[in-house]
Design a protein around this motif. Structure first.
Motif, PDB file in Angstrom:
ATOM      1  N   ALA A   1       0.946   4.052  -2.919  1.00 26.22           N
ATOM      2  CA  ALA A   1       0.672   5.447  -2.560  1.00 26.22           C
ATOM      3  C   ALA A   1       1.781   6.360  -3.059  1.00 26.22           C
ATOM      4  O   ALA A   1       1.519   7.450  -3.586  1.00 26.22           O
ATOM      5  CB  ALA A   1       0.514   5.580  -1.052  1.00 26.22           C
TER       6      ALA A   1
ATOM      7  N   GLU B   1       0.834  -1.212   0.000  1.00 31.96           N
ATOM      8  CA  GLU B   1       0.000   0.000   0.000  1.00 31.96           C
ATOM      9  C   GLU B   1       0.861   1.251   0.000  1.00 31.96           C
ATOM     10  O   GLU B   1       0.542   2.237  -0.677  1.00 31.96           O
ATOM     11  CB  GLU B   1      -0.925  -0.009   1.225  1.00 31.96           C
ATOM     12  CG  GLU B   1      -2.017  -1.066   1.197  1.00 31.96           C
ATOM     13  CD  GLU B   1      -1.496  -2.480   1.505  1.00 31.96           C
ATOM     14  OE1 GLU B   1      -0.361  -2.608   2.032  1.00 31.96           O
ATOM     15  OE2 GLU B   1      -2.230  -3.437   1.203  1.00 31.96           O
TER      16      GLU B   1
ATOM     17  N   HIS C   1       1.392   9.232  -5.917  1.00 32.46           N
ATOM     18  CA  HIS C   1       1.695  10.617  -5.544  1.00 32.46           C
ATOM     19  C   HIS C   1       2.763  11.205  -6.454  1.00 32.46           C
ATOM     20  O   HIS C   1       2.639  12.339  -6.930  1.00 32.46           O
ATOM     21  CB  HIS C   1       2.158  10.675  -4.091  1.00 32.46           C
ATOM     22  CG  HIS C   1       2.453  12.055  -3.609  1.00 32.46           C
ATOM     23  ND1 HIS C   1       1.473  12.919  -3.149  1.00 32.46           N
ATOM     24  CD2 HIS C   1       3.617  12.755  -3.535  1.00 32.46           C
ATOM     25  CE1 HIS C   1       2.020  14.069  -2.810  1.00 32.46           C
ATOM     26  NE2 HIS C   1       3.320  14.005  -3.041  1.00 32.46           N
TER      27      HIS C   1
END
Length: 207
Positions: free
Chosen positions: A185, A181, A189
């Motif tokens: 992420a 995860e 980003h």
């Protein structure tokens, strides 16, 4: 960049070689780890991977995770060799240039290597600095942001953008420590940042 540096006598006895930065010298994105991994010490390229990295207890181990991230962002040619990755718009370096296999670098050793890191940052003149791991985040945040380093820590700082003095910082948890995860992420980003107008203007010299 001194290939025979002897500023840290203890490290001269444990290193295979001095590991300076590697990559695209016109890069917008500069990754900074803590110290050379076992593979980096062997081949002379920072943040490269080998099969032993995942089990040697190194804070920079499992560097292949970083490579996979760079490949997903089209910043590394997936067909290039593991020990000589072909990078585009990316430069890789560390706080320190030499490796002790038994311990992380001391504050004095990081201070001794600071002129090398500073020279690389000035030479590359990146737009975004990516500190990889707690030690790199603390050192880079202290030097290049107005935010107290004590206010920046993982996991909260991971996959965020911190505006600094002429640079944006996008911290990353060490590759070996990331959950799936966290990796997703950070990739999402950073991909959004790459698609934005990320270039800084205040206090920057022309590229």
């Amino acid at each position: 960049m001194d290939e025979e540096c002897r500023n840290c006598p203890a490290l001269c006895e444990t290193r295979t070689q001095v590991v300076h930065g590697y990559g695209d010298v016109g890069a917008d994105f500069l990754f900074v780890g803590e110290r050379p991994s076992a593979a980096a010490d062997d081949v002379g390229v920072p943040l490269v991977a080998s099969a032993s990295d995942a089990t040697d207890g190194d804070s920079e181990g499992k560097s292949d995770g970083l490579r996979r991230i760079l490949e997903r962002l089209a910043l590394c040619d997936a067909t290039s060799p593991a020990d000589r990755p072909k990078l585009e718009n990316v430069y890789l370096t560390n706080l320190t240039r030499c490796r002790d296999p038994e311990r992380p670098p001391t504050d004095e050793e990081i201070d001794n290597c600071e002129p090398y890191l500073n020279a690389e940052i000035r030479m590359i003149n990146p737009e975004v600095l990516i500190p990889v791991g707690e030690r790199a985040l603390a050192e880079i945040a202290t030097e290049y942001t107005t935010t107290p380093a004590t206010e920046l820590a993982f996991p909260d700082a991971h996959a965020t953008t911190i505006r600094g003095r002429g640079f944006a910082l996008v911290p990353m948890v060490e590759a070996r420590a990331q959950t799936d995860e966290q990796t997703q992420a950070w990739v999402e980003h950073f991909a959004a940042l790459m698609a934005s107008d990320y270039r800084q203007t205040k206090g920057r010299r022309e590229r």
